[in-house]
Write a protein that holds these residues in place. Sequence first.
Motif, PDB file in Angstrom:
ATOM      1  N   UNK A   1      33.167  34.248  29.876  1.00 47.03           N
ATOM      2  CA  UNK A   1      34.070  33.248  30.428  1.00 47.03           C
ATOM      3  C   UNK A   1      35.183  33.037  29.408  1.00 47.03           C
ATOM      4  N   UNK A   2      36.092  32.118  29.719  1.00 46.48           N
ATOM      5  CA  UNK A   2      37.190  31.856  28.782  1.00 46.48           C
ATOM      6  C   UNK A   2      36.670  31.466  27.403  1.00 46.48           C
ATOM      7  N   UNK A   3      35.541  30.779  27.384  1.00 48.89           N
ATOM      8  CA  UNK A   3      34.955  30.264  26.150  1.00 48.89           C
ATOM      9  C   UNK A   3      33.969  31.299  25.613  1.00 48.89           C
ATOM     10  N   UNK A   4      34.356  32.005  24.553  1.00 45.97           N
ATOM     11  CA  UNK A   4      33.486  33.024  23.987  1.00 45.97           C
ATOM     12  C   UNK A   4      34.205  34.348  23.842  1.00 45.97           C
TER      13      UNK A   4
ATOM     14  N   UNK B   1      34.822  35.694  42.124  1.00 42.82           N
ATOM     15  CA  UNK B   1      35.714  34.788  41.405  1.00 42.82           C
ATOM     16  C   UNK B   1      36.352  35.498  40.215  1.00 42.82           C
ATOM     17  N   UNK B   2      37.608  35.173  39.977  1.00 43.21           N
ATOM     18  CA  UNK B   2      38.379  35.712  38.854  1.00 43.21           C
ATOM     19  C   UNK B   2      38.880  34.518  38.046  1.00 43.21           C
ATOM     20  N   UNK B   3      38.263  34.248  36.899  1.00 44.85           N
ATOM     21  CA  UNK B   3      38.674  33.118  36.065  1.00 44.85           C
ATOM     22  C   UNK B   3      39.905  33.512  35.267  1.00 44.85           C
ATOM     23  N   UNK B   4      40.986  32.741  35.415  1.00 47.37           N
ATOM     24  CA  UNK B   4      42.262  33.177  34.851  1.00 47.37           C
ATOM     25  C   UNK B   4      43.069  31.981  34.350  1.00 47.37           C
TER      26      UNK B   4
ATOM     27  N   UNK C   1      40.508  40.127  19.461  1.00 44.80           N
ATOM     28  CA  UNK C   1      40.330  40.514  18.054  1.00 44.80           C
ATOM     29  C   UNK C   1      39.185  39.746  17.412  1.00 44.80           C
ATOM     30  N   UNK C   2      38.171  39.453  18.217  1.00 46.34           N
ATOM     31  CA  UNK C   2      36.980  38.796  17.688  1.00 46.34           C
ATOM     32  C   UNK C   2      37.016  37.286  17.699  1.00 46.34           C
ATOM     33  N   UNK C   3      38.112  36.686  18.150  1.00 50.59           N
ATOM     34  CA  UNK C   3      38.168  35.223  18.254  1.00 50.59           C
ATOM     35  C   UNK C   3      37.373  34.811  19.487  1.00 50.59           C
ATOM     36  N   UNK C   4      36.326  34.026  19.299  1.00 51.47           N
ATOM     37  CA  UNK C   4      35.507  33.618  20.445  1.00 51.47           C
ATOM     38  C   UNK C   4      35.701  32.145  20.799  1.00 51.47           C
ATOM     39  N   UNK C   5      36.805  31.574  20.315  1.00 54.23           N
ATOM     40  CA  UNK C   5      37.130  30.180  20.647  1.00 54.23           C
ATOM     41  C   UNK C   5      38.644  30.007  20.605  1.00 54.23           C
ATOM     42  N   UNK C   6      39.340  30.791  21.419  1.00 49.58           N
ATOM     43  CA  UNK C   6      40.805  30.870  21.323  1.00 49.58           C
ATOM     44  C   UNK C   6      41.500  29.736  22.070  1.00 49.58           C
ATOM     45  N   UNK C   7      40.922  28.537  22.035  1.00 48.20           N
ATOM     46  CA  UNK C   7      41.463  27.410  22.785  1.00 48.20           C
ATOM     47  C   UNK C   7      42.830  26.967  22.294  1.00 48.20           C
TER      48      UNK C   7
ATOM     49  N   UNK D   1      23.988  36.396  44.280  1.00 47.36           N
ATOM     50  CA  UNK D   1      24.662  35.214  43.773  1.00 47.36           C
ATOM     51  C   UNK D   1      26.159  35.431  43.881  1.00 47.36           C
ATOM     52  N   UNK D   2      26.931  34.645  43.151  1.00 37.75           N
ATOM     53  CA  UNK D   2      28.393  34.754  43.189  1.00 37.75           C
ATOM     54  C   UNK D   2      28.875  35.242  41.828  1.00 37.75           C
ATOM     55  N   UNK D   3      29.468  36.441  41.762  1.00 38.59           N
ATOM     56  CA  UNK D   3      29.921  36.948  40.470  1.00 38.59           C
ATOM     57  C   UNK D   3      31.247  36.339  40.052  1.00 38.59           C
ATOM     58  N   UNK D   4      31.387  36.088  38.759  1.00 39.88           N
ATOM     59  CA  UNK D   4      32.650  35.629  38.195  1.00 39.88           C
ATOM     60  C   UNK D   4      33.091  36.588  37.100  1.00 39.88           C
ATOM     61  N   UNK D   5      34.280  37.133  37.256  1.00 34.63           N
ATOM     62  CA  UNK D   5      34.897  37.978  36.248  1.00 34.63           C
ATOM     63  C   UNK D   5      35.899  37.154  35.461  1.00 34.63           C
ATOM     64  N   UNK D   6      36.046  37.467  34.185  1.00 33.80           N
ATOM     65  CA  UNK D   6      37.035  36.795  33.353  1.00 33.80           C
ATOM     66  C   UNK D   6      38.284  37.658  33.267  1.00 33.80           C
ATOM     67  N   UNK D   7      39.436  37.055  33.507  1.00 35.11           N
ATOM     68  CA  UNK D   7      40.690  37.798  33.566  1.00 35.11           C
ATOM     69  C   UNK D   7      40.895  38.634  32.308  1.00 35.11           C
TER      70      UNK D   7
END
Length: 721
Positions: free
Chosen positions: A467-470, A174-177, A549-555, A534-540
């Motif tokens: 993941x996207x979050x973090x 999986x590629x989370x994008x 730049x260190x932002x771990x909540x770039x929502x 298991x099933x690997x997931x990569x983050x885009x």
Amino acid sequence: MTSHTVPDRRPPDRPAGVLLPGTPAPLGAHWDGSGTNFAVWSAGAQAVDLCLFDPDGTEHRHRMEETTHQVWHGRLGGVGPGQRYGYRVHGPYDPQNGQRYNPAKLLLDPYTRAVDGGLALHPSLFGYSDSAVDTPLADPHDSAPYVPRGVVVHDPFPWDGDRPRHTSWSDTVIYEVHVKGATARHPDVPPALRGTYAGLAHPAFVAHLQALGVTAVELLPVHHFVSEPHLLRRGLTNYWGYNTLGYFAPHAGYSSAGSGGGQVTEFKTMVKELHAAGIEVILDVVYNHTAEGDHTGPTLSLKGIDNGGYYRLDGGNRARYTDYTGCGNTLDVRRPAVLALLMDSLRYWVTEMHVDGFRFDLASALARSMHDVDRLSAFFDVVHQDPVVSQVKLIAEPWDVGEGGYQVGNFPPPWTEWNGKYRDTVRDVWAGAHVGVRDLAYRLTGSSDLYRSDGRRPFASINFVTAHDGFTLTDLVTYEHKRNEANGEENRDGESHNRNWNCGVEGPSDDPEVRALRARQVRNLVTTLLVSTGVPMLTAGDELGRTQLGNNNAYCQDNEISWIDWDAVDEDLFAFVARLVRLRRSAPVLRQEAFFEGHEIAGSGGTRDLAWFAPDGGQLTTADWFDTGLQTLGMYLDGRGIRHRDEHGHPVVDDCYLVQLHAGPEPVTVQLPGPPWADGYELVVSTEYPTGAPPRITVLAPGPVDLPGRTVWVLRVVRRP
């Protein structure tokens, strides 16, 4: 406190024909070739107006006279695709009793297939008068100029035989994008298509996915969403999209074709192109809450249609919402109409939009009966028996913010889960925490401690490190402290305990030793992920060295902080990740469909399908498993012991591999086991090297070898003929 019914200040008119009775099903707006049937559910409404809008914004209201089983319905001849519309619902405005009807507010049809127009911050968005949040004083100002409208859609798309792909779970990568972030800065995608569905399906981006080797994209929310008022007040917008307004409508902001219904065709075209390239499409869906927020939030759709019918209200104060999501409200999936809304939406995206699966945001909130997360909830039952939804990929984010909401390992078949314990364990190991190898062994082999007891298989575990979050993967080894000031919350938002290590220097560094160590740590994390069962997931972007730049909540960062920078690509890292993905996809022993047994393989001379080795070459003892200081682990996977068969019923046989993981900072001498385990070992991947490829074919004899500090070796077993 008495209720207050808002007066109907603009009586319905019928300038374009009489609204005929129509039918109560299907819900939504459906064109039949000569007219459109409109149907909306509201149990407590006293009257409903269908509002049609001319291209210049002129509104025409039609009172819906017919109700059947709490569904208000009517048909207008001559109304067809492209028509903008909404509803105004009449009834008591009595927050203390959970009623928030207010016909001054234009409401979006929950079943609309497309959405036109944005959300403009204005006082009329809010149903209550001034600051009187809990009093029966409804705001009389018309919200229509400031809110989105539904669009009647008819899209006979030429699918040309396209069907959901149904790639087996064991073959899935999986590629989370993010749709916009993927191509917003891509130089080979035409400017008009960047950041759109068409951009994601452009050959330049599809070629990247194919070169990487992933089999599925998991798209951050594409249901139409709007930004929260608190973000708009700060001049920011919701970038991730976890603020859904329309569960059937593709987000209009990701369409190069505009918002008049063209987004539906463009989304379908994207799916068709990705399928043609061998890539599944999984949607991240947010059925746990909506964009209407808490009691102070805007009235945009469900809150004004039937507040108490759609949302969980606080039993002690029905002017408030039960909030298991941290977003102000929680949809009440216990109610048949809400459950039907979710299931109708899911079936629509499979049957009409051809998506291949769903990842459910904060899925524990959907499983709550009264208060607790319930494995026997109606939502699980309905999904399990549904002939459409039960056949696609179902991924749970198995937690919410309520008490008892962390439910990793507790979702029933056929669900898979984001394995948060996998993420935490792997991060701890490579951050240097003295946690031993016992939990790591479970995570490397499919987390049998979590998923075996209820009959699920190793692919129930969606393994991920980021993941996207973090933090991104690069930031995970660069920062120990989040840098979220740009979010406007004084750095209070985002996770503060990230289980990571900055390699001794906080933030970017010019020191070549620090940079080399960080690059190796990234490779260690990726290798661990891709050799795990298991099933690997990569983050885009992680495969390219992307930083936030260190932002771990770039929502709320819809800008260069979040978008992939295609001009700053780590080519070596991409080659490394692609090498690991190719190895995984070519080696069935790395993607087992059944849990390992540790049993001896007949005719092997004494090897086992799975064995664990200590640095001294002996198999791990009980004391080793509980030694929190142990940072070196050998995992032996015997490809002759695979316990599943191919589609023709033949046994699957693969090479054997020894994976040596060493998280300690100093080199260590390890003993490579000899016969019957192996006569030698070919080093096929080593995290010492930027692309993972040793400079020459290296075959190691059994016996002592020096394993560098913080390194993973993947060795293919060599046997004499």
